[in-house]
Design an enzyme around this catalytic site. Structure first.
Site, PDB file in Angstrom:
ATOM      1  N   HIS A  18      28.951  -3.408  -6.289  1.00  0.00           N
ATOM      2  CA  HIS A  18      28.874  -4.853  -6.477  1.00  0.00           C
ATOM      3  C   HIS A  18      30.081  -5.583  -5.906  1.00  0.00           C
ATOM      4  O   HIS A  18      29.951  -6.723  -5.435  1.00  0.00           O
ATOM      5  CB  HIS A  18      28.699  -5.174  -7.958  1.00  0.00           C
ATOM      6  CG  HIS A  18      27.341  -4.791  -8.478  1.00  0.00           C
ATOM      7  ND1 HIS A  18      27.110  -4.454  -9.793  1.00  0.00           N
ATOM      8  CD2 HIS A  18      26.140  -4.693  -7.836  1.00  0.00           C
ATOM      9  CE1 HIS A  18      25.827  -4.172  -9.947  1.00  0.00           C
ATOM     10  NE2 HIS A  18      25.222  -4.305  -8.782  1.00  0.00           N
ATOM     11  N   HIS A  41      15.462  -2.487  -5.297  1.00  0.00           N
ATOM     12  CA  HIS A  41      15.400  -1.775  -6.585  1.00  0.00           C
ATOM     13  C   HIS A  41      16.219  -2.593  -7.588  1.00  0.00           C
ATOM     14  O   HIS A  41      17.330  -2.232  -7.948  1.00  0.00           O
ATOM     15  CB  HIS A  41      15.962  -0.360  -6.454  1.00  0.00           C
ATOM     16  CG  HIS A  41      15.212   0.515  -5.498  1.00  0.00           C
ATOM     17  ND1 HIS A  41      15.301   0.374  -4.121  1.00  0.00           N
ATOM     18  CD2 HIS A  41      14.358   1.547  -5.704  1.00  0.00           C
ATOM     19  CE1 HIS A  41      14.540   1.284  -3.536  1.00  0.00           C
ATOM     20  NE2 HIS A  41      13.950   2.004  -4.476  1.00  0.00           N
ATOM     21  N   SER A  94      22.555  -6.544  -9.814  1.00  0.00           N
ATOM     22  CA  SER A  94      22.612  -7.139  -8.474  1.00  0.00           C
ATOM     23  C   SER A  94      21.821  -8.449  -8.365  1.00  0.00           C
ATOM     24  O   SER A  94      22.302  -9.383  -7.713  1.00  0.00           O
ATOM     25  CB  SER A  94      22.158  -6.130  -7.418  1.00  0.00           C
ATOM     26  OG  SER A  94      20.911  -5.563  -7.742  1.00  0.00           O
ATOM     27  N   GLU A 112      10.919  -4.648  -8.217  1.00  0.00           N
ATOM     28  CA  GLU A 112      11.126  -3.676  -9.284  1.00  0.00           C
ATOM     29  C   GLU A 112       9.788  -3.025  -9.603  1.00  0.00           C
ATOM     30  O   GLU A 112       8.816  -3.715  -9.896  1.00  0.00           O
ATOM     31  CB  GLU A 112      11.721  -4.339 -10.529  1.00  0.00           C
ATOM     32  CG  GLU A 112      11.899  -3.403 -11.708  1.00  0.00           C
ATOM     33  CD  GLU A 112      12.673  -2.136 -11.342  1.00  0.00           C
ATOM     34  OE1 GLU A 112      12.174  -1.028 -11.673  1.00  0.00           O
ATOM     35  OE2 GLU A 112      13.757  -2.237 -10.729  1.00  0.00           O
ATOM     36  N   ASP A 137       6.857  -1.137  -4.682  1.00  0.00           N
ATOM     37  CA  ASP A 137       7.806  -0.116  -4.250  1.00  0.00           C
ATOM     38  C   ASP A 137       8.808  -0.719  -3.271  1.00  0.00           C
ATOM     39  O   ASP A 137       8.440  -1.423  -2.325  1.00  0.00           O
ATOM     40  CB  ASP A 137       7.036   1.024  -3.581  1.00  0.00           C
ATOM     41  CG  ASP A 137       7.958   2.082  -3.004  1.00  0.00           C
ATOM     42  OD1 ASP A 137       8.505   2.873  -3.783  1.00  0.00           O
ATOM     43  OD2 ASP A 137       8.139   2.090  -1.777  1.00  0.00           O
ATOM     44  N   GLY A 138      10.072  -0.427  -3.493  1.00  0.00           N
ATOM     45  CA  GLY A 138      11.114  -1.033  -2.672  1.00  0.00           C
ATOM     46  C   GLY A 138      11.053  -0.632  -1.220  1.00  0.00           C
ATOM     47  O   GLY A 138      11.309  -1.454  -0.329  1.00  0.00           O
ATOM     48  N   ASP A 158      19.016   0.209  -3.323  1.00  0.00           N
ATOM     49  CA  ASP A 158      19.808   0.852  -4.373  1.00  0.00           C
ATOM     50  C   ASP A 158      18.900   1.674  -5.285  1.00  0.00           C
ATOM     51  O   ASP A 158      18.708   1.351  -6.456  1.00  0.00           O
ATOM     52  CB  ASP A 158      20.547  -0.237  -5.175  1.00  0.00           C
ATOM     53  CG  ASP A 158      21.360   0.322  -6.314  1.00  0.00           C
ATOM     54  OD1 ASP A 158      21.758   1.495  -6.241  1.00  0.00           O
ATOM     55  OD2 ASP A 158      21.588  -0.416  -7.296  1.00  0.00           O
TER      56      ASP A 158
END
Length: 275
Positions: A18, A41, A94, A112, A137-138, A158
């Site tokens: 971060h 994510h 994030s 997410e 799905d990311g 991530d």
């Protein structure tokens, strides 16, 4: 689908990821033109550091808990945002940090896949016209949601790294975005338990043909135990000007505050592929 970040929020890996993310977003905002951020994510956006999950591991106490008194230097911007978000009671994920740095012309897309976490994230940003929440799905989102119409922005990847083949999926995603959205910045987090998977990841990226790749890494002990999170890295594609210099200062400051003098601790800023 079993991973829940509430157990690990605010740990040393979050601090590293971060702090560098904040720097990258500030660099994007240095130009007046709008930008977009894709968080693949995203989690739930904010975490209760007094909750049972965080208290069970206590990881945040050796992470953000050691930084909250920061008043100057390369970590001040990041820590100030964390305090403003409610630390030490709450730690911002994030999406919260990204949202805090958006200007009126900027946008956040947050993905997410976990159903409960997606519902929590959607509720958190309900009514916010600058934030769009996706239950998907990311990695699929990398193809569906890039390139950005603004032609500039950042993709944060991530994943929890709880499935086999995560390094390969990440490398494929970096190559995909690198070839279809060359102006975009990518920031991809990965764990460092032992060196072999990381070396293979970097070697694969070199062979992918994606240019301008830098790996920022921090490890708190010699990365030789494959069962323990000894460190972590952030692979940055198309880094902004001065990232290698100023990112190095962030890594050095983190190690100074979070390191416990264990053998083999250190940090590195390594260019994986030239511009």
């Amino acid at each position: 689908m079993n991973y829940r970040h509430a157990f690990h929020a605010g740990n040393f890996a979050d601090c590293m990821k971060h702090a560098l993310l904040v720097w990258l977003l500030r660099a994007l905002a240095a130009k007046e033109k709008p930008f977009r951020v894709l968080d693949t994510h995203a989690g739930i956006g904010s975490y209760d550091l007094g909750g049972s999950e965080a208290e069970r591991t206590g990881e945040w106490r050796k992470g953000i808990g050691r930084l909250l008194d920061t008043s100057g230097g390369p970590l001040a911007d990041y820590v100030g945002l964390v305090r403003a978000a409610g630390a030490p009671a709450q730690y911002p994920g994030s999406p919260a940090l990204i949202r805090a740095l958006l200007r009126p012309q900027d946008q956040l897309l947050a993905c997410e896949l976990h159903p409960e976490d997606h519902a929590t994230l959607r509720a958190r940003f309900r009514g916010d016209r600058q934030v769009a929440i996706h239950h998907r799905d990311g990695y699929e989102a990398l193809k569906a949601l890039t390139p950005f119409p603004e032609k500039r922005g950042l993709v944060l990847v991530d994943p929890p790294f709880e499935q086999e083949g995560e390094f390969d999926r990440m490398a494929q995603g970096i190559a995909l975005v690198g070839h279809r959205f060359r102006a975009g910045i990518q920031a991809c987090w990965y764990p460092i338990k032992h060196r072999a998977p990381v070396r293979a990841f970097h070697a694969g990226l070199k062979e992918s043909g994606v240019r301008d790749l830098v790996a920022a890494e921090l490890w708190l002990r010699e990365p030789t135990d494959p069962q323990r999170l000894n460190g972590c890295g952030l692979l940055v594609a198309n880094p902004p000007w001065k990232f290698e210099e100023e990112g190095a200062a962030i890594l050095a400051a983190l190690l100074e505050r979070l390191g416990e003098g264990e053998p083999g601790q250190g940090w590195a800023m390594t260019r994986i592929a030239e511009e």
